[in-house]
Design an enzyme around this catalytic site. Structure first.
Site, short mmCIF file in Angstrom:
data_model
loop_
_atom_site.label_atom_id
_atom_site.label_comp_id
_atom_site.label_asym_id
_atom_site.label_seq_id
_atom_site.Cartn_x
_atom_site.Cartn_y
_atom_site.Cartn_z
N SER A 71 0.95 -1.16 -0.01
CA SER A 71 -0.12 -0.08 0.05
C SER A 71 0.87 1.18 0.10
O SER A 71 0.52 2.33 -0.67
CB SER A 71 -1.05 0.13 1.09
OG SER A 71 -1.74 -1.15 1.20
N THR A 91 -4.66 -3.89 7.50
CA THR A 91 -4.24 -5.36 7.04
C THR A 91 -3.97 -6.24 8.27
O THR A 91 -4.23 -6.03 9.49
CB THR A 91 -2.90 -5.42 6.16
OG1 THR A 91 -2.59 -6.60 5.70
CG2 THR A 91 -1.78 -4.89 7.09
N LYS A 102 -8.06 -6.53 10.71
CA LYS A 102 -9.19 -6.45 10.12
C LYS A 102 -10.38 -6.54 11.00
O LYS A 102 -11.41 -5.72 10.57
CB LYS A 102 -9.20 -7.28 8.86
CG LYS A 102 -7.97 -6.98 7.92
CD LYS A 102 -8.24 -7.60 6.74
CE LYS A 102 -7.00 -7.32 5.64
NZ LYS A 102 -7.19 -7.96 4.45
N ASP A 111 -11.71 -5.41 0.00
CA ASP A 111 -10.94 -6.58 -0.09
C ASP A 111 -11.88 -7.74 -0.93
O ASP A 111 -11.80 -8.21 -2.02
CB ASP A 111 -10.81 -7.30 1.17
CG ASP A 111 -9.35 -7.04 1.73
OD1 ASP A 111 -8.39 -6.47 0.92
OD2 ASP A 111 -9.06 -7.37 2.94
N GLY A 150 -9.46 -16.06 9.07
CA GLY A 150 -9.17 -14.69 9.48
C GLY A 150 -10.17 -13.57 8.74
O GLY A 150 -10.99 -14.05 7.94
N GLY A 151 -9.54 -12.44 8.82
CA GLY A 151 -10.51 -11.31 8.32
C GLY A 151 -10.68 -11.44 6.90
O GLY A 151 -11.68 -11.28 6.29
N TYR A 180 1.17 -11.67 -2.45
CA TYR A 180 1.53 -10.97 -3.62
C TYR A 180 3.11 -10.94 -3.38
O TYR A 180 3.92 -10.66 -4.29
CB TYR A 180 1.14 -9.43 -3.85
CG TYR A 180 1.41 -8.56 -2.66
CD1 TYR A 180 2.43 -7.88 -2.54
CD2 TYR A 180 0.43 -8.63 -1.72
CE1 TYR A 180 2.86 -7.18 -1.48
CE2 TYR A 180 0.72 -7.67 -0.74
CZ TYR A 180 1.77 -7.00 -0.59
OH TYR A 180 1.98 -6.19 0.60
#
Length: 244
Positions: A16, A60, A64, A101, A126-127, A205
């Site tokens: 980001s 992140t 979240k 997301d 998770g989130g 990523y």
């Protein structure tokens, strides 16, 4: 000058900050973007008190879900998903939580789907997994969670048989396993059962091809990392921050 930032833990690798800093420079936008690396989410109010030029945040791992009690309201989608990855500071100073997301994932996944992708295994609970579940339901794909501990909603990794892998042609990793620098880590799925009808989507990523994706590709599966998803969710976050 507006200030934006990323809320997370151990986020020096962050996509980001680079993405938005380059965007601001290229488009002549009077704004800055920085990492707010918090060891505990209880530190979040300190950021709000320290800066008076804040305009928005991305959120992140691992916050979240933990960030939600600190917000004044959630938009409908974030409330339904149960996780937040984007925060807008409203003109009155209140904080609104959003989830981009699911949008990024949906738009990145949709062009890759084929007729056999009717059922999906989601690695992690998770989130990020919550946004993935929401997107899959929008697309009409049946999700099945997989976790290390198991629950009424999730099966164990040790339960992943050849039959289950065969039934689920779409596999999505929402865990951080394999993220740089721990690039040799990998979710414990039996990749030997993968084939050329499988699509394996890893939200990671960095690196661009995780151990999971390498193993999947070696079995002929179609693979995709999280880069496109990240760019799409970031664009959506920018749109939210700039809405009147």
């Amino acid at each position: 000058m507006s200030r934006f930032g990323l809320i997370g833990k151990n986020i020096s690798y962050s996509f980001s900050r680079k993405y938005f800093s380059e965007k601001f420079a290229a488009e002549g936008i009077a704004a800055t973007y920085e990492n707010f690396d918090l060891q505990h989410i209880a530190q979040f109010p300190e950021i709000l008190q320290k800066y008076d030029d804040l305009a928005g945040f991305n959120v992140t791992i691992p916050y979240k879900e933990a960030i939600m009690p600190f917000l004044d309201r959630l938009d409908t989608t974030a409330q339904e998903i149960g996780a937040v990855n984007t925060i807008k500071l409203e003109k009155n100073g209140s904080l609104t939580g959003h989830n981009t997301d699911y949008f990024g994932f949906l738009k990145a996944l949709e062009p890759e789907l084929e007729k056999q992708h009717q059922k999906a295994l989601i690695l992690g609970t998770g989130g990020a997994s919550k946004a993935v579940i929401y997107a899959l339901k929008v697309l009409g794909i049946e999700p099945q969670l997989v976790s290390r501990t198991g629950s009424k909603n999730a099966i164990l990794y040790t339960q992943l048989s050849e039959e289950i892998i065969e039934q689920h042609k779409l596999i999505i990793n929402t865990t951080p396993l394999g993220t740089f620098p721990q690039v040799e880590e990998c979710p414990a799925i039996p990749t030997r059962y993968l084939g050329n009808e499988h699509l394996v989507f890893d939200l990671i990523y960095n690196p661009s091809q995780t151990k999971l994706l390498q193993l999947a590709a070696a079995k002929g599966a179609k693979v995709q990392n999280g880069q496109n998803m990240l760019e799409l969710q970031a664009q959506k976050a920018w749109q939210i921050w700039n809405e009147e």
